[in-house]
Scaffold this active site. Structure first.
Site, mmCIF file in Angstrom:
data_model
loop_
_atom_site.group_PDB
_atom_site.id
_atom_site.type_symbol
_atom_site.label_atom_id
_atom_site.label_comp_id
_atom_site.label_asym_id
_atom_site.label_seq_id
_atom_site.Cartn_x
_atom_site.Cartn_y
_atom_site.Cartn_z
ATOM 1 C CG PHE A 1 -1.792 -1.177 0.892
ATOM 2 C CD1 PHE A 1 -3.069 -0.816 0.503
ATOM 3 C CD2 PHE A 1 -1.985 -2.420 1.582
ATOM 4 C CE1 PHE A 1 -4.231 -1.727 0.309
ATOM 5 C CE2 PHE A 1 -2.884 -3.265 1.608
ATOM 6 C CZ PHE A 1 -4.068 -3.118 0.868
ATOM 7 C CG ASP A 2 2.403 4.910 -3.186
ATOM 8 O OD1 ASP A 2 3.495 5.069 -2.993
ATOM 9 O OD2 ASP A 2 1.537 6.049 -3.396
ATOM 10 C CD GLU B 1 5.592 4.888 0.816
ATOM 11 O OE1 GLU B 1 6.876 5.579 0.608
ATOM 12 O OE2 GLU B 1 4.658 5.172 0.149
ATOM 13 C CG ASP C 1 9.798 6.820 -2.775
ATOM 14 O OD1 ASP C 1 9.759 7.540 -3.945
ATOM 15 O OD2 ASP C 1 8.813 6.503 -2.510
#
Length: 420
Positions: free
Chosen positions: A199-200, A225, A307
């Site tokens: 899950f972003d 996340e 990221d």
């Protein structure tokens, strides 16, 4: 997995386990043997990615990864996939639907689960609506109007239940029609071959919705996340990060304990520790100082991702200490995750050292809930015994375990691992 009847043959046990995994969201937590590969970086969309991964599946499987996290597979406004538009289109900058489905099929053959990157906090509209913003989704499946967008990001929905992701419409999960549509889409992802979910930007909406989505779509394994900043004072990392890990633990709890979370606390502490501050790796209670020290079966440990590392490099792990980092997370409790760049782009030596550590983890039966006894945590040395059958050290302090039963199993730049 609960205790199976010892009278059963192995095939029956295997079938039972598979049935449980198909019906129990979070069955993978019972096993605790997961090792994840993040199978992309920030530039992967430029490199015919599904075909590239297709060639690597045999090596990924042989290395011992249980799951490979793929980049967002659906059509997106941005090539990296994190500004989704048409969620039901599987033609993306990573490759065509046809090639993706072939990859998912091959992963299944090799028993590596495909983890879908679930980007449902924000979504870019196809047409301008209220206020001249792109907050309508006309002409595509999931054709929502402005009611699906939170009022704080230019829609007619309710206020967000989390933090805003600025600059694009944020989805209002409090609307029942939105949740119904998202659940339909998540179930569809399961039918095409995705077995796990990541899950972003999980800070963007209430964890209670994550619980509902997992209960409805039943992925085998889920991880969120939940990334916010560690506790710093003038760029100096505090020794005590309890409030930071507590926020991650609270999020896991609010998912009904159905999702794991990336252990950003461990990352933050470990990347300072390896620079000669190994005292950071023991909390005041004598435990590991990250989420791993409090709730290891739900802590996904990692060094870098698309990221923090890659070309974005928002918070990179020090590159000359990578193997110390992997020696830590691959011998310790928690659920380790390996970054694609380190595994495939940093040379054969790093690849082979990581594979060796993964093999030791598997051979010694180390799992997410393994016990840990920290022996040393000072400036230039850290050592610990895991499950009383594996011993490891980090740093340039000279140290080895006492007792002739310990045999050196692996060593490299500033790390060593022994087993009995």
């Amino acid at each position: 997995m609960g205790n199976l009847n010892h009278g059963m043959d192995e095939n029956t046990q295997q079938k039972q386990k598979q049935q449980q995994e198909q019906t129990d969201p979070g069955a993978a937590f019972q096993n605790g043997k997961e090792i994840i590969l993040q199978a992309f970086n920030w530039e992967s969309q430029k490199h015919d990615w599904w075909r590239n991964l297709d060639n690597k599946i045999p090596d990924i499987a042989k290395s011992g990864f249980t799951s490979a996290w793929l980049p967002p597979a659906t059509h997106s406004f941005s090539p990296e996939g994190y500004l989704p538009q048409n969620l039901y289109s599987l033609n993306s900058s990573y490759g065509s639907e046809h090639v993706l489905k072939a990859l998912l099929y091959k992963m299944k053959q090799y028993k590596v689960r495909a983890m879908a990157d679930i980007v449902i906090n924000h979504r870019v509209g196809t047409t301008r609506g209220h206020g001249g913003r792109y907050n309508r989704y006309d002409g595509i499946p999931l054709s929502w109007d402005e009611r699906a967008v939170t009022s704080c990001t230019g829609g007619f929905g309710n206020r967000s239940t989390g933090d805003n992701f600025n600059g694009v419409p944020n989805i209002d999960h409090s609307q029942s029609f939105v949740r119904k549509d998202i659940i339909g889409w998540l179930k569809w992802l399961r039918t095409i071959g995705f077995q796990d979910f990541r899950f972003d930007f999980a800070r963007g909406y209430s964890a209670g919705y994550v619980k509902e989505y997992i209960e409805s779509a039943r992925p085998i394994f889920s991880v969120g996340e939940y990334w916010d900043s560690c506790n710093y004072n003038h760029q100096q990392l505090h020794y005590n990060q309890d409030s930071h890990r507590q926020r991650i633990v609270n999020w896991i709890d609010a998912t009904g304990q159905l999702s794991a979370a990336f252990d950003f606390t461990t990352k933050g502490i470990l990347q300072e520790a390896v620079k000669g501050e190994f005292w950071r790796l023991r909390d005041p209670q004598g435990k590991p100082p990250g989420v791993m020290g409090w709730w290891p079966s739900r802590a996904v440990t990692f060094l870098d991702n698309h990221d923090t590392g890659s070309t974005q490099a928002h918070w990179p792990f020090p590159s000359n200490h990578i193997m110390e980092g992997y020696a830590y997370i691959l011998t310790h409790p928690g659920i380790p995750s390996v970054f694609y760049d380190h595994f495939y782009d940093w040379g054969n030596s790093i690849h082979d050292q990581i594979v060796k550590l993964m093999g030791i983890r598997k051979d010694q039966g180390i799992h997410s809930r393994s016990s840990i006894r920290i022996l040393e945590a000072c400036q230039n040395l850290y050592s610990a015994i895991i499950d009383e059958k594996l011993c490891m050290k980090l740093g340039d302090g000279s140290w080895c375990p006492s007792g002739s039963e310990w045999i050196l199993a692996a060593s490299g730049h500033r790390y060593a691992v022994w087993n009995k």
